[in-house]
Design an enzyme around this catalytic site. Structure first.
Site, PDB file in Angstrom:
ATOM      1  N   ASP A 262     -85.395   5.492  40.918  1.00 40.06           N
ATOM      2  CA  ASP A 262     -83.936   5.459  40.694  1.00 40.06           C
ATOM      3  C   ASP A 262     -83.123   4.341  41.560  1.00 40.06           C
ATOM      4  O   ASP A 262     -82.569   4.525  42.169  1.00 40.06           O
ATOM      5  CB  ASP A 262     -83.450   6.706  41.660  1.00 40.06           C
ATOM      6  CG  ASP A 262     -84.177   8.189  41.345  1.00 40.06           C
ATOM      7  OD1 ASP A 262     -84.586   8.298  40.075  1.00 40.06           O
ATOM      8  OD2 ASP A 262     -84.615   8.756  42.227  1.00 40.06           O
TER       9      ASP A 262
ATOM     10  N   GLU B 188     -77.685  12.154  33.399  1.00 36.97           N
ATOM     11  CA  GLU B 188     -77.816  11.822  34.876  1.00 36.97           C
ATOM     12  C   GLU B 188     -77.740  10.314  35.134  1.00 36.97           C
ATOM     13  O   GLU B 188     -77.501   9.511  34.503  1.00 36.97           O
ATOM     14  CB  GLU B 188     -78.882  12.549  35.451  1.00 36.97           C
ATOM     15  CG  GLU B 188     -80.205  12.009  35.022  1.00 36.97           C
ATOM     16  CD  GLU B 188     -81.445  12.746  35.361  1.00 36.97           C
ATOM     17  OE1 GLU B 188     -81.308  13.313  36.481  1.00 36.97           O
ATOM     18  OE2 GLU B 188     -82.432  12.469  34.838  1.00 36.97           O
TER      19      GLU B 188
END
Length: 527
Positions: A14, A186
């Protein structure tokens, strides 16, 4: 000059990239491992070094009791007017319909800290990101989670203004993007380029259909026009690629006016199993005449070798392979599970030159484990330690562990048996199923100091021990470690293999073990 991917090998998912003048920073998720958030620094996008962690206090990050693969998700690093901003989620629960996702903000004048106490933002979803607009206003975006039956759980990207003066979110919340047909929307990040606001998102789920998608709008509240060639980056449908799971991107413009995207990837070690976890890679990007972002050279697949920017190289000293535990605090490569490394269970000063661990809870605990570990960052590596430990009971253990989470680990441990005394053996948990792998543990009565070693060759590990530090003896057979991966479980999880040292005392008396050193060495090893 070329960049070789991944640039942050091992569990570093991420990524959020930031440039401040001629310095580059990447923040990555740490989940249940403490301290929270890894920040790497580079001057050339080629060489990266780990900085001190920003979330070092329990007041900033209290993860005691957080489930496996909860904790810190998808941090976002930004900078404005001399202040660094770090947004992060502390996920408290994720199993079933509900997710408890608390979003916070900390700030610092120096990227190396100290970082402030956290400001609570919201809990509506995860993957928060802060955008600083040209007019000085600040905007938070995050995905919103919908727990209701027959609803899209990934219910879109919501936008709300943040007031630095009031230290809180203000104004209305607006859902600005419901996602594309890839779904599972997301990882939002907002950017401004020319006359457009660009919304970069992760879609398709964080496994093998993962992707980066982009949309744009003339106004920050939308409506957002979807890139006609989405996804702009993905490995989906390309099992031939070395870099799989490509998605969750973040872009940066260099000080030489070149564009790059960092993104998540996984590298299967065997079949579909990624023992190193989800890693960070980088791609060179360029803008089309009609202002859409593309992977440089065409297509939307990630490459292992990428052209470096027109920046002089700034190589770094490689980290030391051996830690002699001669400093009063742990080095930045070390992590602990959920809790800070405080003097109630760990000490580098009670016996100078040794790391003392006081045994606490079992490997199944999500509260207080005495474990100190580092990421496995190569398919071929060795880890070695030497410890002094005198257990008096079968509930007391200490040794060398390969750990994914409470359900999956392999542990070369010293313990005590009523019949044979001090003993060395291998225990394993696969999908929560506990096993003792030797027919009979090796008796090591009279061995005051025992050296332990793990040699990893892709999907296998071979353990060794030495009663004198010189004569090494194989213990057990080579063991599969594919269960130490995101992909082995019957449910989605998100971390990677750690190699470390630990101690347990299930009686509660906190029997201690003293570790003299720890070696982590990357090499093509033989099993």
């Amino acid at each position: 000059m070329t960049i070789t991917n991944p640039i942050l090998p091992g569990f570093n998912p991420d990524p959020s990239i930031l440039r401040v003048d001629e310095d580059y920073y990447i923040a990555t998720s740490t989940f249940e491992w403490f301290p929270g958030v890894q920040i790497h620094h580079s001057r050339d996008l080629v060489h990266w070094g780990l900085l001190p962690h920003p979330l070092t206090r329990k007041s900033q990050l209290n993860m005691e009791g957080d489930l496996d693969s909860c904790g810190v998700w998808a941090p976002c690093l930004s900078y404005h007017n001399g202040v660094y901003y770090l947004i992060y989620t502390d996920v408290k629960s994720r199993i079933g319909a509900f997710k408890d996702t608390h979003n916070y903000l900390v700030t610092a004048a120096d990227i190396r800290g100290p970082w402030s106490e956290p400001i609570y933002l919201n809990s509506s979803g995860f993957d928060p990101s802060l955008f600083h607009d040209d007019d000085g206003r600040k905007w938070l975006v995050n995905m919103i989670w919908d727990h209701r039956k027959d609803h899209n759980r990934f219910a879109g990207i919501v936008l709300q203004e943040y007031s630095a003066e009031e230290r809180m979110l203000i104004g209305p919340v607006k859902n600005i993007f419901k996602g594309t047909e890839l779904k599972l929307t997301e990882g939002p990040h907002l950017y401004k380029w020319h006359d457009y606001y660009y919304l970069l998102t992760a879609e398709g789920g964080t496994q093998y259909n993962h992707a980066v998608t982009m949309s744009r709008s003339k106004t920050i509240e939308g409506p957002y026009e979807v890139d006609p060639q989405n996804p702009i980056l993905t490995s989906a449908g390309r099992p031939d690629l070395v870099l799989q799971k490509a998605g969750h991107g973040s872009i940066v413009q260099t000080h030489t006016d070149e564009w790059y995207m960092v993104h998540l990837v996984g590298r299967p070690v065997h079949d579909k199993y990624c023992n190193l976890g989800r890693e960070t890679a980088i791609q060179r990007m360029s803008w089309t005449d009609d202002l859409w972002l593309r992977v440089d050279g065409g297509g939307n697949a990630p490459s292992v070798l990428v052209a470096a920017p027109r920046i002089p190289l700034h190589p770094l000293e490689p980290p030391a392979e051996k830690d002699d535990f001669d400093q009063p605090v742990l080095g930045v490569d070390w992590s602990t599970l959920r809790i800070p490394a405080d003097e109630s269970w760990i000490s580098l000063t009670e016996r100078p030159g040794y790391l003392r661990l006081k045994g606490m809870e079992s490997m199944s605990s999500v509260h207080r484990q005495s474990m100190v570990a580092r990421r496995q960052q190569s398919f071929y590596c060795e880890a070695e330690t030497s410890l002094e430990f005198e257990p008096g009971h079968f509930q007391q253990m200490a040794g060398l562990i390969l750990y994914y989470d409470t359900m999956d680990y392999i542990y070369l441990r010293i313990t005590h048996h009523e019949d044979t005394g001090k003993s060395l053996g291998i225990v394993r948990s696969r999908k929560g199923q506990y096993d003792e792998l030797l027919e009979q543990d090796v008796c090591i009565n009279g061995v005051q100091r025992c050296a332990l070693k793990a040699v990893i060759d892709r999907e296998h590990v071979q353990f060794w021990f030495s009663p004198d530090g010189e004569d090494w003896r194989r213990i057990g057979e080579a063991l599969s470690i594919i269960h130490l991966s995101d992909d082995f479980a019957d449910y989605i999880r998100f971390t990677g293999t750690f190699i470390g040292i630990c101690a347990q005392d299930l009686s509660g008396s906190r029997k201690h073990a003293d570790f003299d050193y720890f070696v982590y060495k990357e090499a093509k090893a033989q099993v």
